[in-house]
Design a protein around this motif. Structure first.
Motif, PDB file in Angstrom:
ATOM      1  N   ASN A  68      35.552  26.948  51.455  1.00  0.00           N
ATOM      2  CA  ASN A  68      35.439  27.205  52.883  1.00  0.00           C
ATOM      3  C   ASN A  68      35.671  25.903  53.646  1.00  0.00           C
ATOM      4  N   ILE A  99      37.878  28.888  57.724  1.00  0.00           N
ATOM      5  CA  ILE A  99      38.856  29.575  56.901  1.00  0.00           C
ATOM      6  C   ILE A  99      38.447  29.346  55.454  1.00  0.00           C
ATOM      7  N   GLY A 100      38.608  30.360  54.638  1.00  0.00           N
ATOM      8  CA  GLY A 100      38.177  30.210  53.258  1.00  0.00           C
ATOM      9  C   GLY A 100      38.878  31.177  52.329  1.00  0.00           C
ATOM     10  N   PHE A 101      38.579  31.012  51.050  1.00  0.00           N
ATOM     11  CA  PHE A 101      39.165  31.849  50.010  1.00  0.00           C
ATOM     12  C   PHE A 101      38.128  32.073  48.925  1.00  0.00           C
ATOM     13  N   THR A 102      38.099  33.292  48.419  1.00  0.00           N
ATOM     14  CA  THR A 102      37.258  33.595  47.273  1.00  0.00           C
ATOM     15  C   THR A 102      38.098  34.325  46.232  1.00  0.00           C
ATOM     16  N   ASP A 103      37.935  33.929  44.979  1.00  0.00           N
ATOM     17  CA  ASP A 103      38.695  34.599  43.924  1.00  0.00           C
ATOM     18  C   ASP A 103      37.999  35.864  43.427  1.00  0.00           C
ATOM     19  N   ASN A 106      39.988  37.921  45.814  1.00  0.00           N
ATOM     20  CA  ASN A 106      41.296  37.345  46.176  1.00  0.00           C
ATOM     21  C   ASN A 106      41.564  37.481  47.662  1.00  0.00           C
ATOM     22  N   ASP A 107      40.539  37.260  48.464  1.00  0.00           N
ATOM     23  CA  ASP A 107      40.652  37.393  49.910  1.00  0.00           C
ATOM     24  C   ASP A 107      40.666  36.048  50.601  1.00  0.00           C
ATOM     25  N   LEU A 108      41.511  35.942  51.603  1.00  0.00           N
ATOM     26  CA  LEU A 108      41.486  34.837  52.537  1.00  0.00           C
ATOM     27  C   LEU A 108      40.673  35.322  53.725  1.00  0.00           C
ATOM     28  N   PHE A 109      39.680  34.553  54.133  1.00  0.00           N
ATOM     29  CA  PHE A 109      38.861  34.976  55.263  1.00  0.00           C
ATOM     30  C   PHE A 109      38.868  33.911  56.331  1.00  0.00           C
ATOM     31  N   TYR A 110      38.625  34.330  57.559  1.00  0.00           N
ATOM     32  CA  TYR A 110      38.530  33.382  58.668  1.00  0.00           C
ATOM     33  C   TYR A 110      37.629  33.960  59.746  1.00  0.00           C
ATOM     34  N   GLN A 138      32.748  36.541  61.081  1.00  0.00           N
ATOM     35  CA  GLN A 138      33.932  36.614  60.231  1.00  0.00           C
ATOM     36  C   GLN A 138      34.830  37.691  60.812  1.00  0.00           C
TER      37      GLN A 138
END
Length: 157
Positions: A68, A99-103, A106-110, A138
């Motif tokens: 994040n 802005i972030g990413f979680t595997d 597999n989502d990009l969030f902001y 979010q």
């Protein structure tokens, strides 16, 4: 990237910044400070007495990988500086984006974040400590409202 590699990169970046901070410059004269929070790294560039640009990189490497990045503009509430005997205790507002990413999915969030905090700058040392908490929204991939907070420290380079 595996978790061990990420920890090694973070440690290498911390060492590089620490070594660069030994330059022949008085710490109190530069507006850049770097440090850590409960879940990552933080850097602040204070270009005026009224405000500073700040970036926080946080990560979670247990069961899933989550990264994040939060970007803020920290606005000092100069009219409400707290009078203390030594150092400087400054409340602030820090609206920003994340802005972030979680595997895990597999989502990009902001989204948007609105922390309120207080920082204590030591008088005779190049350190500052801070605490903040506040709401976030979010926006993607789903709408979510929550509260977050952290404590941390920074070293003025």
């Amino acid at each position: 990237m595996n978790p061990i590699m990420i920890k090694q990169i973070s440690f290498a970046l911390f060492l590089i910044v620490s070594l660069l901070s030994t330059a022949d410059v008085k710490a109190q004269e530069t507006p850049l400070s770097v440090g850590g929070t409960l879940s990552g790294l933080t850097a602040k560039y204070g270009h005026t007495d009224a405000g500073a640009a700040r970036a926080d990189l946080s990560f979670l490497l247990i069961d899933t990988n989550l990264f994040n990045l939060d970007l803020y503009y920290q606005l000092y509430l100069n009219d409400t500086d707290l009078d203390i005997e030594s150092g400087d205790l400054r409340p602030y507002l820090a609206p920003g984006i994340n802005i972030g990413f979680t595997d895990a999915t597999n989502d990009l969030f902001y989204g948007l974040t609105f922390p309120v905090g207080i920082e204590y700058v030591l008088e005779d040392a190049p350190f500052e400590v801070f605490f903040e908490t506040g709401p976030y929204v979010q926006i993607n991939p789903s709408q979510l409202f929550g509260m977050s907070g952290t404590i941390g420290f920074r070293y003025r380079i």
